[in-house]
Design a protein around this motif. Structure first.
Motif, PDB file in Angstrom:
ATOM      1  N   LEU A  23      -3.436  22.534   3.497  1.00 48.27           N
ATOM      2  CA  LEU A  23      -4.382  23.263   2.730  1.00 48.27           C
ATOM      3  C   LEU A  23      -4.981  24.407   3.243  1.00 48.27           C
ATOM      4  CD1 LEU A  23      -6.248  20.022   1.239  1.00 48.27           C
ATOM      5  CD2 LEU A  23      -4.456  21.335   0.082  1.00 48.27           C
ATOM      6  N   SER A  24      -4.978  25.475   2.060  1.00 46.19           N
ATOM      7  CA  SER A  24      -5.601  26.743   2.563  1.00 46.19           C
ATOM      8  C   SER A  24      -6.446  27.466   1.206  1.00 46.19           C
ATOM      9  CB  SER A  24      -4.770  27.732   3.339  1.00 46.19           C
ATOM     10  OG  SER A  24      -3.681  28.078   2.390  1.00 46.19           O
ATOM     11  N   ASP A  25      -6.729  28.566   1.429  1.00 43.49           N
ATOM     12  CA  ASP A  25      -7.253  29.100   0.399  1.00 43.49           C
ATOM     13  C   ASP A  25      -6.467  29.876  -0.872  1.00 43.49           C
ATOM     14  OD1 ASP A  25      -6.574  31.258   2.080  1.00 43.49           O
ATOM     15  OD2 ASP A  25      -8.497  32.428   1.973  1.00 43.49           O
ATOM     16  N   VAL A  26      -5.352  29.717  -0.695  1.00 39.47           N
ATOM     17  CA  VAL A  26      -4.154  30.438  -1.429  1.00 39.47           C
ATOM     18  C   VAL A  26      -3.385  29.069  -2.117  1.00 39.47           C
ATOM     19  CG1 VAL A  26      -4.074  32.487  -0.450  1.00 39.47           C
ATOM     20  CG2 VAL A  26      -2.450  30.705   0.704  1.00 39.47           C
ATOM     21  N   PRO A  27      -2.758  29.342  -3.198  1.00 40.18           N
ATOM     22  CA  PRO A  27      -2.098  28.012  -4.119  1.00 40.18           C
ATOM     23  C   PRO A  27      -0.767  27.621  -3.166  1.00 40.18           C
ATOM     24  CG  PRO A  27      -1.979  30.053  -5.355  1.00 40.18           C
ATOM     25  CD  PRO A  27      -2.845  30.205  -4.182  1.00 40.18           C
TER      26      PRO A  27
ATOM     27  N   ILE B 110       4.008  20.314   2.756  1.00 36.02           N
ATOM     28  CA  ILE B 110       3.660  21.140   1.513  1.00 36.02           C
ATOM     29  C   ILE B 110       2.290  22.116   1.878  1.00 36.02           C
ATOM     30  CG2 ILE B 110       2.671  20.883  -0.578  1.00 36.02           C
ATOM     31  CD1 ILE B 110       3.974  18.081  -0.903  1.00 36.02           C
ATOM     32  N   LEU B 111       2.638  23.305   1.456  1.00 39.88           N
ATOM     33  CA  LEU B 111       1.741  24.431   1.514  1.00 39.88           C
ATOM     34  C   LEU B 111       0.902  24.373   0.191  1.00 39.88           C
ATOM     35  CD1 LEU B 111       3.363  27.013   3.607  1.00 39.88           C
ATOM     36  CD2 LEU B 111       1.365  25.768   4.189  1.00 39.88           C
ATOM     37  N   ALA B 112      -0.455  24.304   0.084  1.00 41.29           N
ATOM     38  CA  ALA B 112      -1.142  24.222  -1.238  1.00 41.29           C
ATOM     39  C   ALA B 112      -2.532  24.678  -1.046  1.00 41.29           C
ATOM     40  CB  ALA B 112      -0.922  22.852  -1.732  1.00 41.29           C
ATOM     41  N   GLY B 113      -3.188  24.910  -2.130  1.00 39.11           N
ATOM     42  CA  GLY B 113      -4.718  25.563  -2.106  1.00 39.11           C
ATOM     43  C   GLY B 113      -5.551  24.560  -2.370  1.00 39.11           C
ATOM     44  N   TRP B 114      -6.929  24.776  -1.934  1.00 34.58           N
ATOM     45  CA  TRP B 114      -7.877  23.588  -2.084  1.00 34.58           C
ATOM     46  C   TRP B 114      -9.159  24.261  -3.300  1.00 34.58           C
ATOM     47  CZ3 TRP B 114     -11.480  27.117  -0.977  1.00 34.58           C
ATOM     48  CH2 TRP B 114     -11.626  27.976   0.335  1.00 34.58           C
ATOM     49  N   LYS B 115      -8.675  25.322  -3.741  1.00 38.74           N
ATOM     50  CA  LYS B 115      -9.462  26.114  -4.929  1.00 38.74           C
ATOM     51  C   LYS B 115      -9.276  25.488  -6.231  1.00 38.74           C
ATOM     52  CE  LYS B 115     -10.299  30.612  -2.800  1.00 38.74           C
ATOM     53  NZ  LYS B 115      -9.964  32.232  -3.187  1.00 38.74           N
TER      54      LYS B 115
ATOM     55  N   MET C 214       0.783  -1.335  -0.127  1.00 41.92           N
ATOM     56  CA  MET C 214       0.140   0.030  -0.116  1.00 41.92           C
ATOM     57  C   MET C 214       0.990   1.123   0.105  1.00 41.92           C
ATOM     58  SD  MET C 214      -3.079   1.004   2.778  1.00 41.92           S
ATOM     59  CE  MET C 214      -1.966   1.460   3.944  1.00 41.92           C
ATOM     60  N   LEU C 215       0.603   2.277  -0.829  1.00 41.89           N
ATOM     61  CA  LEU C 215       1.160   3.555  -0.817  1.00 41.89           C
ATOM     62  C   LEU C 215       1.062   4.069   0.584  1.00 41.89           C
ATOM     63  CD1 LEU C 215      -0.006   5.308  -4.104  1.00 41.89           C
ATOM     64  CD2 LEU C 215       2.008   4.246  -3.901  1.00 41.89           C
ATOM     65  N   GLU C 216       2.172   4.934   1.054  1.00 41.85           N
ATOM     66  CA  GLU C 216       2.044   5.701   1.955  1.00 41.85           C
ATOM     67  C   GLU C 216       1.037   6.556   2.023  1.00 41.85           C
ATOM     68  OE1 GLU C 216       5.543   8.984   0.959  1.00 41.85           O
ATOM     69  OE2 GLU C 216       5.956   7.551   2.702  1.00 41.85           O
ATOM     70  N   PRO C 217       0.178   6.683   3.294  1.00 42.02           N
ATOM     71  CA  PRO C 217      -0.849   7.782   3.171  1.00 42.02           C
ATOM     72  C   PRO C 217      -0.469   9.134   3.251  1.00 42.02           C
ATOM     73  CG  PRO C 217      -0.536   6.656   5.437  1.00 42.02           C
ATOM     74  CD  PRO C 217       0.387   6.128   4.610  1.00 42.02           C
ATOM     75  N   ILE C 218      -1.152  10.110   2.798  1.00 44.95           N
ATOM     76  CA  ILE C 218      -1.184  11.530   2.595  1.00 44.95           C
ATOM     77  C   ILE C 218      -1.767  12.039   3.793  1.00 44.95           C
ATOM     78  CG2 ILE C 218      -1.095  13.603   1.448  1.00 44.95           C
ATOM     79  CD1 ILE C 218      -0.467  12.113  -1.066  1.00 44.95           C
ATOM     80  N   VAL C 219      -1.391  12.873   4.492  1.00 43.77           N
ATOM     81  CA  VAL C 219      -2.228  13.488   5.710  1.00 43.77           C
ATOM     82  C   VAL C 219      -2.511  15.083   5.127  1.00 43.77           C
ATOM     83  CG1 VAL C 219      -2.350  14.300   8.065  1.00 43.77           C
ATOM     84  CG2 VAL C 219      -1.145  11.955   7.487  1.00 43.77           C
ATOM     85  N   LEU C 220      -3.704  15.305   5.257  1.00 47.00           N
ATOM     86  CA  LEU C 220      -4.126  16.454   4.596  1.00 47.00           C
ATOM     87  C   LEU C 220      -4.610  17.350   5.675  1.00 47.00           C
ATOM     88  CD1 LEU C 220      -5.880  15.428   1.454  1.00 47.00           C
ATOM     89  CD2 LEU C 220      -3.739  16.460   1.341  1.00 47.00           C
ATOM     90  N   LYS C 221      -4.269  18.488   6.085  1.00 44.92           N
ATOM     91  CA  LYS C 221      -5.109  19.308   7.248  1.00 44.92           C
ATOM     92  C   LYS C 221      -5.687  20.357   6.380  1.00 44.92           C
ATOM     93  CE  LYS C 221      -5.423  23.196   9.879  1.00 44.92           C
ATOM     94  NZ  LYS C 221      -5.464  24.384   9.627  1.00 44.92           N
ATOM     95  N   LEU C 222      -6.882  20.720   6.678  1.00 47.43           N
ATOM     96  CA  LEU C 222      -7.883  21.578   5.975  1.00 47.43           C
ATOM     97  C   LEU C 222      -8.453  22.709   7.009  1.00 47.43           C
ATOM     98  CD1 LEU C 222      -9.461  22.247   3.384  1.00 47.43           C
ATOM     99  CD2 LEU C 222     -11.394  20.754   4.201  1.00 47.43           C
ATOM    100  N   GLY C 223      -8.196  23.736   6.684  1.00 47.27           N
ATOM    101  CA  GLY C 223      -8.704  24.907   7.732  1.00 47.27           C
ATOM    102  C   GLY C 223     -10.020  24.991   7.418  1.00 47.27           C
ATOM    103  N   GLY C 224     -11.099  25.852   8.323  1.00 46.30           N
ATOM    104  CA  GLY C 224     -12.335  26.153   8.238  1.00 46.30           C
ATOM    105  C   GLY C 224     -12.872  26.827   7.412  1.00 46.30           C
ATOM    106  N   ALA C 225     -12.142  27.722   6.591  1.00 46.93           N
ATOM    107  CA  ALA C 225     -12.641  28.785   5.657  1.00 46.93           C
ATOM    108  C   ALA C 225     -13.520  27.836   4.726  1.00 46.93           C
ATOM    109  CB  ALA C 225     -11.416  29.496   5.292  1.00 46.93           C
TER     110      ALA C 225
ATOM    111  N   VAL D 269       1.874  33.142   9.422  1.00 54.33           N
ATOM    112  CA  VAL D 269       1.522  31.854  10.466  1.00 54.33           C
ATOM    113  C   VAL D 269       1.491  30.623   9.746  1.00 54.33           C
ATOM    114  CG1 VAL D 269      -0.558  31.341  11.708  1.00 54.33           C
ATOM    115  CG2 VAL D 269       0.072  33.923  11.588  1.00 54.33           C
ATOM    116  N   LYS D 270       1.108  30.505   8.363  1.00 53.54           N
ATOM    117  CA  LYS D 270       1.033  29.256   7.765  1.00 53.54           C
ATOM    118  C   LYS D 270       2.223  28.880   7.563  1.00 53.54           C
ATOM    119  CE  LYS D 270      -3.385  29.927   5.105  1.00 53.54           C
ATOM    120  NZ  LYS D 270      -3.765  31.248   5.567  1.00 53.54           N
ATOM    121  N   VAL D 271       3.261  29.687   7.162  1.00 51.22           N
ATOM    122  CA  VAL D 271       4.830  29.270   7.082  1.00 51.22           C
ATOM    123  C   VAL D 271       5.445  28.961   8.241  1.00 51.22           C
ATOM    124  CG1 VAL D 271       6.950  30.101   6.279  1.00 51.22           C
ATOM    125  CG2 VAL D 271       4.924  30.640   4.758  1.00 51.22           C
TER     126      VAL D 271
END
Length: 262
Positions: A176-180, A230-235, A1-12, A213-215
């Motif tokens: 994950l946040s609202d910016v790429p 990794i800092l990435a966006g959800w849009k 099985m591939l290693e799982p990716i953990v995604l953190k998602l903010g409330g926005a 804050v994110k960095v």
């Protein structure tokens, strides 16, 4: 099985139904990739407390959670936010299970400091429940509500919760946040950052406000896990799907610049 990716998602994201649907479509498009989603939901908490006529206060960036309010906060995070996310993923055709940090002893949670009330700090716990769910191709959706050894409910910072889950599973962590990702002074994406580069960009004001804050959270997580974060966006659902398949998307944060890249 591939290693799982953990995604953190903010409330926005809960304020944007279209973005939520696009995100879940991206998660469903990579059925073969094991994923774990850890989420907060501050906007839902604030809305509920305001509706009840209660004041929401923060100290040092952390939400104060009086013991008299923890039931409401639990309902907002482990109830409304968690089930909205789980339902949206199920609607896109991927099997998902809603959990909290206390389920199956996923995380060990203790009181952070009495001045914050029912706010907890957490560390990795027992991975058996997550391992079982991932082996059966479920996507665990984990709210940042913990249960202490004292049986009390605690509100845990979602970034810290995601780090604890990531350390336990030894998989990549994506915030994950609202910016790429992190942008330079010309608005162009910065593909990678180490501690020194980040400090220079923050000192010059290029990285500021919420992105600073994110960095800082990403640097702390990278150092704690000894992995890139990794800092990435959800849009952009297409970009997110590429990221989940291992392509380079967003900004890779490497605290020491010596850690093996994702």
């Amino acid at each position: 099985m591939l290693e799982p990716i953990v995604l953190k998602l903010g409330g926005a994201i809960f304020e944007n139904e279209t973005a939520l649907a696009n995100l879940c479509q991206a998660l469903a498009s990579v059925q073969e990739r094991p994923l774990v989603l850890v989420h907060g939901g501050g906007v839902i908490v604030e809305s509920l407390l305001a509706h009840l006529g209660l004041v929401s206060e923060k100290i040092e960036g952390l939400r104060v959670t009086p013991h008299t309010q923890i039931d409401y906060v639990t309902g907002a995070l482990a109830g409304t936010a968690n089930k909205k996310l789980t339902a949206a993923i199920l609607r896109q055709g991927r099997a998902a299970v809603g959990l909290c940090l206390g389920d199956g002893g996923l995380c060990r949670v203790t009181e952070l400091d009495a001045k914050f009330g029912a706010v907890g700090q957490c560390d990795s716990g027992d991975p058996e429940l997550l391992s079982t769910l991932l082996e059966q191709h479920y996507l665990p959706v984990i709210s940042s509500i913990g249960i202490g050894d004292d049986g009390q409910l605690y509100n845990v910072n979602a970034d810290q919760a995601a780090v604890a889950i990531g350390k336990m599973l030894q998989g990549p962590l994506v915030l994950l946040s609202d910016v790429p990702g992190v942008l330079d002074e010309n608005g162009q994406l910065i593909e990678s950052l180490d501690q020194s580069q980040a400090e220079q960009l923050m000192a010059s004001g290029t990285i500021h406000g919420g992105m600073a804050v994110k960095v800082k959270a990403a640097l702390d997580a990278s150092e704690a896990m000894q992995q890139v974060v990794i800092l990435a966006g959800w849009k952009d659902a297409d970009a997110l799907a590429k990221l989940l398949m291992g392509e380079s998307v967003g900004t890779t944060v490497n605290a020491t610049n010596t850690i093996e890249k994702y």
